[in-house]
Design a protein around this motif. Structure first.
Motif, short mmCIF file in Angstrom:
data_model
loop_
_atom_site.label_atom_id
_atom_site.label_comp_id
_atom_site.label_asym_id
_atom_site.label_seq_id
_atom_site.Cartn_x
_atom_site.Cartn_y
_atom_site.Cartn_z
N SER A 3 2.53 -7.83 -5.57
CA SER A 3 3.26 -6.93 -6.45
C SER A 3 4.19 -6.01 -5.67
O SER A 3 5.33 -5.77 -6.07
N TRP A 4 3.71 -5.52 -4.52
CA TRP A 4 4.49 -4.58 -3.72
C TRP A 4 5.30 -5.27 -2.63
O TRP A 4 6.13 -4.65 -1.98
N GLY A 5 5.04 -6.55 -2.39
CA GLY A 5 5.79 -7.28 -1.40
C GLY A 5 5.31 -7.11 0.03
O GLY A 5 6.06 -7.37 0.96
N PHE A 6 4.05 -6.70 0.22
CA PHE A 6 3.53 -6.52 1.57
C PHE A 6 2.60 -7.66 1.96
O PHE A 6 1.82 -8.15 1.15
N SER A 7 2.66 -8.06 3.22
CA SER A 7 1.85 -9.18 3.70
C SER A 7 1.21 -8.81 5.04
O SER A 7 1.45 -7.74 5.59
N PHE A 8 0.39 -9.72 5.55
CA PHE A 8 -0.26 -9.46 6.84
C PHE A 8 -0.44 -10.77 7.60
O PHE A 8 -0.35 -11.86 7.03
N VAL A 9 -0.68 -10.64 8.89
CA VAL A 9 -1.09 -11.76 9.74
C VAL A 9 -2.28 -11.28 10.56
O VAL A 9 -2.46 -10.07 10.77
N ASP A 10 -3.12 -12.19 11.00
CA ASP A 10 -4.26 -11.81 11.82
C ASP A 10 -3.84 -11.53 13.26
O ASP A 10 -4.44 -10.72 13.95
N ASN A 11 -2.81 -12.21 13.72
CA ASN A 11 -2.34 -12.04 15.09
C ASN A 11 -0.83 -11.94 15.10
O ASN A 11 -0.14 -12.79 14.51
N PHE A 12 -0.31 -10.91 15.75
CA PHE A 12 1.13 -10.75 15.85
C PHE A 12 1.71 -11.67 16.92
O PHE A 12 1.05 -12.06 17.87
N GLY A 13 2.97 -12.01 16.77
CA GLY A 13 3.72 -12.68 17.83
C GLY A 13 3.47 -14.16 18.01
O GLY A 13 3.86 -14.73 19.02
N VAL A 14 2.81 -14.81 17.05
CA VAL A 14 2.54 -16.24 17.21
C VAL A 14 3.08 -17.04 16.02
O VAL A 14 2.68 -18.17 15.79
N ASP A 15 4.02 -16.45 15.28
CA ASP A 15 4.63 -17.11 14.12
C ASP A 15 3.60 -17.58 13.10
O ASP A 15 3.73 -18.65 12.51
N GLU A 16 2.57 -16.79 12.92
CA GLU A 16 1.55 -17.11 11.94
C GLU A 16 2.09 -16.93 10.53
O GLU A 16 2.87 -16.01 10.26
N LYS A 17 1.69 -17.80 9.61
CA LYS A 17 2.13 -17.70 8.23
C LYS A 17 1.59 -16.41 7.63
O LYS A 17 0.42 -16.07 7.74
N LYS A 18 2.46 -15.67 6.95
CA LYS A 18 2.06 -14.38 6.36
C LYS A 18 1.29 -14.59 5.07
O LYS A 18 1.52 -15.54 4.33
N THR A 19 0.35 -13.68 4.82
CA THR A 19 -0.47 -13.71 3.61
C THR A 19 -0.31 -12.39 2.88
O THR A 19 -0.32 -11.33 3.51
N TYR A 20 -0.17 -12.44 1.56
CA TYR A 20 -0.03 -11.21 0.79
C TYR A 20 -1.29 -10.35 0.91
O TYR A 20 -2.41 -10.86 0.81
N GLY A 21 -1.11 -9.05 1.11
CA GLY A 21 -2.23 -8.14 1.26
C GLY A 21 -2.07 -7.30 2.51
O GLY A 21 -0.95 -7.11 3.01
N VAL A 22 -3.19 -6.77 3.02
CA VAL A 22 -3.16 -5.96 4.23
C VAL A 22 -4.22 -6.47 5.21
O VAL A 22 -5.22 -7.05 4.81
N ARG A 23 -3.99 -6.20 6.49
CA ARG A 23 -4.82 -6.78 7.54
C ARG A 23 -6.16 -6.07 7.69
O ARG A 23 -7.16 -6.65 8.10
N SER A 24 -6.21 -4.77 7.37
CA SER A 24 -7.42 -4.00 7.55
C SER A 24 -8.30 -4.03 6.31
O SER A 24 -7.79 -4.06 5.19
N SER A 25 -9.61 -4.02 6.51
CA SER A 25 -10.56 -3.98 5.40
C SER A 25 -10.90 -2.57 4.97
O SER A 25 -11.66 -2.37 4.02
N TYR A 26 -10.33 -1.55 5.66
CA TYR A 26 -10.73 -0.18 5.42
C TYR A 26 -9.52 0.69 5.10
O TYR A 26 -8.47 0.58 5.75
N GLY A 27 -9.70 1.57 4.10
CA GLY A 27 -8.63 2.44 3.68
C GLY A 27 -8.92 3.89 4.06
O GLY A 27 -10.08 4.32 4.11
N LEU A 28 -7.87 4.65 4.30
CA LEU A 28 -7.97 6.05 4.66
C LEU A 28 -7.78 6.90 3.40
O LEU A 28 -6.89 6.63 2.58
#
Length: 343
Positions: free
Chosen positions: A129-154
């Motif tokens: 909905s917001w257009g944000f995605s994540f990868v598990d590892n940066f810099g390796v051209d990993e396919k992006k997945t919608y959501g956020v990388r962290s399981s914890y919110g502040l």
């Protein structure tokens, strides 16, 4: 034919009844042991998740001690919104990334709860909905997945961790907890309870409000969530089952015992402009009319461009603790730079 010197022994097979008895015993043992094994696995996952949050709390505490009481801002999503023209091609850095990049957190993997589906359905829906995605590892051209990388919110109130934002009873106020996003503004389980009652749910990005599904409820059997409190302790919080659908939005959490910014807070912030209403319990008494939107404070902007002022901070706030500032200034060290961050 008999072999000399060898006596013939009598051999008898199992009867059908005996076989059935053995099968029944095995089935009984499995019915007893499997739930216990499953329960043990879930307890292990909850314990690991709790340990993750405790590590994050210790890291945030060390950061606060060394930085005049301040701690990291929640993410750099605002940077892209304002400075990249809404281009959300790249994944966000988060408050936990700041702790890791500055050496307060030893292992970035503690940002992952073992029960996080990577992503959970709600996080995926919000990311799309917001257009944000994540990868598990940066810099390796990993396919992006919608959501956020962290399981914890502040807790959004802890965006700067200012002393005035903290309630006097630190053992009841939430610092961080399991999240379906990198931050949250209130504790709510209305959407989750709706799904439990009806078997389906409305759009989690809009009901019961746009931010009311940011807290994650992951751990069976009661779908509890681990909570890191301001005093540093971690405990499990289970949502309540309200007596009726009419009370879903207000009675899924005892907000007198666990709260984000004010004891007895509303579970849903229906109108940001009404939180100094005298009818709201304690709003004026505790915060003197301040709105519970602490993303901006009196101070100087972390990033200052013509007509693009963003992420205002307290006057003595260390800017390197701001995710937006670190991304804009391209000063991330341990996490590989994204193309937009490279000089």
């Amino acid at each position: 034919m008999r072999v000399p010197g060898v006596e013939r022994t009598g051999m008898k097979g199992f009867t059908l009844i005996e076989l059935l008895v053995v099968v029944a015993i095995i089935a009984l043992l499995m019915s007893i042991l499997l739930p216990s094994l499953h329960g043990a696995r879930e307890r292990t996952k909850r314990t690991l998740c709790s340990a993750n949050l405790r590590s994050l709390g210790q890291a945030a505490g060390s950061c606060s001690t060394e930085n005049r009481g301040y701690s990291p801002t929640w993410d750099d999503g605002g940077y892209r919104d304002h400075f990249l023209g809404g281009n959300r091609e790249y994944v966000m850095y988060t408050w936990a990334d700041v702790l890791f990049d500055l050496g307060f957190l030893g292992d970035i993997k503690v940002v992952l709860c073992p029960n996080d589906k990577r992503p959970d359905d709600v996080a995926a829906a919000r990311g799309q909905s917001w257009g944000f995605s994540f990868v598990d590892n940066f810099g390796v051209d990993e396919k992006k997945t919608y959501g956020v990388r962290s399981s914890y919110g502040l807790n959004s109130l802890m965006h700067y961790n200012q002393p005035g934002d903290k309630f006097e009873d630190a053992a009841r106020q939430v610092y961080a907890m399991e999240g379906w996003w990198t931050w949250f503004g209130n504790i709510n389980a209305a959407w989750l309870t709706f799904v439990k009652w009806r078997g389906f749910g409305p759009d989690p990005t809009t009901w019961p409000s746009w931010e009311a599904t940011m807290v994650a409820w992951r751990h069976p059997p009661d779908l509890a969530s681990n909570v890191l409190y301001v005093d540093g302790h971690v405990s499990l919080l289970a949502p309540l089952d309200p007596p009726s659908l009419a009370e879903l939005k207000t009675k899924t959490v005892d907000s007198g015992r666990t709260f984000t910014w004010l004891p007895g807070e509303h579970n849903v912030r229906f109108d940001w402009l009404k939180y100094d209403d005298p009818g709201y319990p304690g709003a004026i008494e505790y915060f003197n009319g301040r709105y519970p939107d602490f993303t901006k404070t009196d101070g100087k902007p972390v990033i200052d461009l013509p007509n693009k002022q963003l992420d205002f901070m307290p006057p003595d706030y260390p800017p390197e603790l701001s995710c937006n500032y670190r991304t804009y200034k391209r000063i991330w060290q341990k996490l590989p730079a994204r193309p937009v961050d490279r000089k």
